[in-house]
Design an enzyme around this catalytic site. Structure first.
Site, short mmCIF file in Angstrom:
data_model
loop_
_atom_site.label_atom_id
_atom_site.label_comp_id
_atom_site.label_asym_id
_atom_site.label_seq_id
_atom_site.Cartn_x
_atom_site.Cartn_y
_atom_site.Cartn_z
N ASP A 1 3.06 4.42 16.49
CA ASP A 1 1.75 4.55 15.84
C ASP A 1 0.85 5.50 16.64
O ASP A 1 1.00 5.64 17.85
CB ASP A 1 1.11 3.15 15.74
CG ASP A 1 -0.01 3.11 14.72
OD1 ASP A 1 -0.17 4.09 13.96
OD2 ASP A 1 -0.74 2.11 14.68
N ASN B 1 2.94 2.50 3.52
CA ASN B 1 2.51 3.87 3.80
C ASN B 1 2.42 4.76 2.54
O ASN B 1 1.83 5.84 2.58
CB ASN B 1 3.40 4.54 4.86
CG ASN B 1 3.14 4.03 6.28
OD1 ASN B 1 4.04 3.93 7.10
ND2 ASN B 1 1.88 3.71 6.59
#
Ligand code: IPE
Ligand code: IPE
Ligand code: MG
Length: 236
Positions: A12, A60
């Site tokens: 991330d 996502n």
């Protein structure tokens, strides 16, 4: 130092890496993808057996069309690079997640890479692509329900192993250590079944800046943990 057999990583912070440099988000993803390639080779040299990377979640897809399409192009590039440079790589690779929602050419490339790398002897790399833990468990439940409906197993025969064996990670030992970069402290729908007893390590490093030295710090922290699995380690 005791090296875990399997480490899982939530990569991330690509967006924030780019933002800090006033670059488009895509540049962060590109750097992130380069970092992934480098880290895999470093982990292979280290002698780890399995490593799982969270690359794209079932959530996502909520990002802008432009970002999703950029990420898919980056994946194409990544796979092409693996096809071209197969001889230079020592690792094995496969993918977890629901491949059926990915473009047909991507699915084909994934299958080809998996096949080309299957005889390699190094670390086994698992890439989570369109992966969500809830989706994975839902698909496993559906498989079991089909088997029950077909009379192949009875409900009373269903054990934890029945479920484990129908997940995308079937045959792979659970990760002993989970690392998440960029300071967030959540799972974001990653490997919820498999991480039931794993140690968690969070670092503020953004993914494009995360190096093998940072991974070793996580392993060091892991080595200092007292893993009890619900029992007691103290001698009475
Ligand atoms: C991780 O980086 C990559 C993917 C989720 C595809 P992000 O894009 O989430 O980066 P941040 O969290 O916005 O910094
Ligand atoms: C988790 O990161 C998914 C991947 C790294 C692929 P996100 O950036 O999507 O997670 P949230 O939205 O911060 O929970
Ligand atoms: Mg993020």
């Amino acid at each position: 130092m005791n090296l875990p057999e399997h480490i899982a990583i939530i990569m991330d912070g690509n967006g924030r890496w780019a933002k800090k440099r006033l670059l488009p988000r895509m540049m962060g993803h590109r750097k992130g993808s380069e970092n992934l390639k480098k880290l895999i080779n470093d982990c292979d040299a280290l002698g780890l057996k399995h490593i799982t990377f969270y690359a794209f979640s079932t959530e996502n897809w909520k990002r802008s069309e432009e970002e999703v399409s950029n990420l898919m192009d980056l994946l194409r590039e990544y796979l092409n690079d693996h096809i071209k440079n197969e001889k230079d790589n020592n690792f094995k690779i496969d993918f977890i997640g629901d491949m059926s929602r990915l473009a047909p050419d991507i699915q084909e490339k994934m299958l080809l890479v998996k096949e080309l790398y299957s005889s390699h002897k190094g670390i086994f790399v698992h890439i989570a692509m369109n992966y969500g833990s809830r989706d994975e468990i839902t698909r496993a439940v559906r498989k079991i329900a089909d088997e029950v409906a077909a009379g192949e197993i009875s409900p009373s025969e269903i054990t934890e192993k029945t479920i484990t064996d129908r997940l995308d990670t079937q045959g792979v030992p659970d990760p002993e250590l989970l690392i998440r970069t960029s300071g967030e402290q959540r799972l974001s729908n990653f490997l919820m079944w498999q991480l039931a007893y794993s140690e968690f390590y969070f670092t503020d490093k953004l993914w494009p800046d995360f190096r093998i030295e940072d991974l070793m710090k996580a392993v060091e922290s892991f080595n200092g943990r007292d893993r009890r699995f619900g029992g007691r380690n103290e001698v009475k």
